[in-house]
Design an enzyme around this catalytic site. Sequence first.
Site, short mmCIF file in Angstrom:
data_model
loop_
_atom_site.label_atom_id
_atom_site.label_comp_id
_atom_site.label_asym_id
_atom_site.label_seq_id
_atom_site.Cartn_x
_atom_site.Cartn_y
_atom_site.Cartn_z
N HIS A 119 -45.78 -68.38 16.44
CA HIS A 119 -45.61 -66.92 16.31
C HIS A 119 -45.60 -66.57 14.83
O HIS A 119 -44.94 -67.23 14.03
CB HIS A 119 -44.29 -66.49 16.97
CG HIS A 119 -43.95 -65.04 16.75
ND1 HIS A 119 -42.98 -64.64 15.87
CD2 HIS A 119 -44.46 -63.92 17.29
CE1 HIS A 119 -42.89 -63.31 15.90
NE2 HIS A 119 -43.78 -62.85 16.75
N HIS A 165 -47.35 -59.41 7.76
CA HIS A 165 -46.47 -58.82 8.77
C HIS A 165 -46.30 -57.35 8.41
O HIS A 165 -45.58 -57.02 7.46
CB HIS A 165 -45.13 -59.55 8.79
CG HIS A 165 -44.35 -59.31 10.04
ND1 HIS A 165 -42.98 -59.46 10.11
CD2 HIS A 165 -44.74 -58.93 11.28
CE1 HIS A 165 -42.58 -59.18 11.34
NE2 HIS A 165 -43.62 -58.86 12.06
#
Length: 549
Positions: A119, A165
């Site tokens: 992830h 991100h």
Amino acid sequence: MATHNYKVFSCFNRKFTVTEPEPPPDVQKAFSEFSEGASSMSADQLLRFLAEHQGEVDCTVSDSEQILQQSRKEDGETGFDLHYFFHFLQDSDLNVPLKSQVHHDMNAPISHYFIYTGHNSYLTGNQLSSDCSDVPIIKALQRGVRVIELDLWPNSDKDDIDVVHGRTLTTPVSLLQCLKSIKEYAFVKSQYPLVITLEDHLTPDLQAKVAKMATQVFGELLYYPQTDSLMEFPSPESLKGRILISTKPPKEFLESSEKESADEVSSLRENANEQRTDNESAPEYKRLITIHAGKPKGEIQDELKAAGKVRRLSLSEQALEKASESYGADIVRFTHNNILRVYPKGTRLTSSNYKPHIGWTYGAQMVAFNMQGHGKSLWYMQGMFRSNGGCGYVKKPDFLIQKGPHDEVFDPKIALPVKKTLKVKVYLGKGWSLDFSPSDFDSYSPPDFYVKVCIVGVPADMIKKKTSVISNNWFPVWNEEFDFPLTVPELALLRIEVREEDKHQKDDFGGQTCLPVSELKSGFRSVPLYDEKGDKYKSVKLLMRFQFR
């Protein structure tokens, strides 16, 4: 024999003798039995021990002769006496606890496998302010991870693609750099297919650029289907050495994800409306998608029951837990043919992880983990994927793939009868005096070690036990045995952790490992231990015995 000196209050000197233990009584008994009372064991006798006691039924005389030769090579002796026999049993290269080769059927659709999944694979640390880099991607691939996740965003000039991100303080890394590193390291650990999941926040022109970039970097390694969508996924065997893309089709790129804000979506719409003429303005991008993905748009039960073309559905750990309360059977049925990806909840800002059995017990193939988030949950993940030769694909148990005669499926909440009992005996440990300094555990004396032995699996199988504490000894001997009755041994992990007792603060860490119960070899086994990050110690190991009844 050696001695360690410890200073107390800088003036008193305490001296402790360091002595390696003798073979345990069980080892002596086995040697006597299979050597037929002689002082030395022949290759034929060793072969009988390997077959009858260790369950190594495929071993040959050639194998036993090689063991004798390797165990004696240090001093050139010819006899295989009790000393060498004991030495062989403690050799974690010759006497491994798990099957070391790929041995599962690899010809089923990839939806029939648990897949080692990362992830936010590009993050070096926490989810808010760490650097984005190809380094954690490389490390993950070297460990055997088979699913790499990349978040794609336009760069500051809107003319290229960053991996970052979004809406955080993390620093970006270029997509091109990530793709080049993925190509270089994709198959260093495993030849089975690598899946790249893309979290796409791009306009059509940048999607087209991604397609061109991936095609140029990966070349023949890149696999994509000849048809628009698949009715069944290919097998890991048929995809060896290939790289697959999984993401939402381009027409869905503007739909808000759970992470996006209304303002950001609006901004993307304005840019996209200027550049696209239809829903498929990046056909070259859509063509590269092998595993079509999405998040629930409506009621979860409708998503799970949708039939037809196979696909991937993503749920957060909380969403899966909530859905399992009412629709557990539907989740299991969905995962028979489709892929379910489970990812950490958004509040795990420190890159911590959840218990992977939340997903595995419902058949979820891609239980996505923060590979930099060290701790017990990651140890469980590493343990599961020591299965099947560490190739990153573990065939799901039949009960998670098949339906019963009345269309029933596995329900992890139902208490089942005990299927088998695992007997674990912890004999002794060694190696800390080589891998640690004399004062690493206690400044004034040798360590006081004990072993935690636990089962992690379905709720009915969860058990915790531990040995007694052996005081002031670098070579602790326990000789303690534990029974673990198991209702679902196929999903059980044996967690082993060594701690050093500290009466004044938290006990010190001395090593750990997780072993898949379904892969355990019976008999005496040398069990290597790992540090808290999952890196193997050079010397630290336990001598244990595993038996099933």
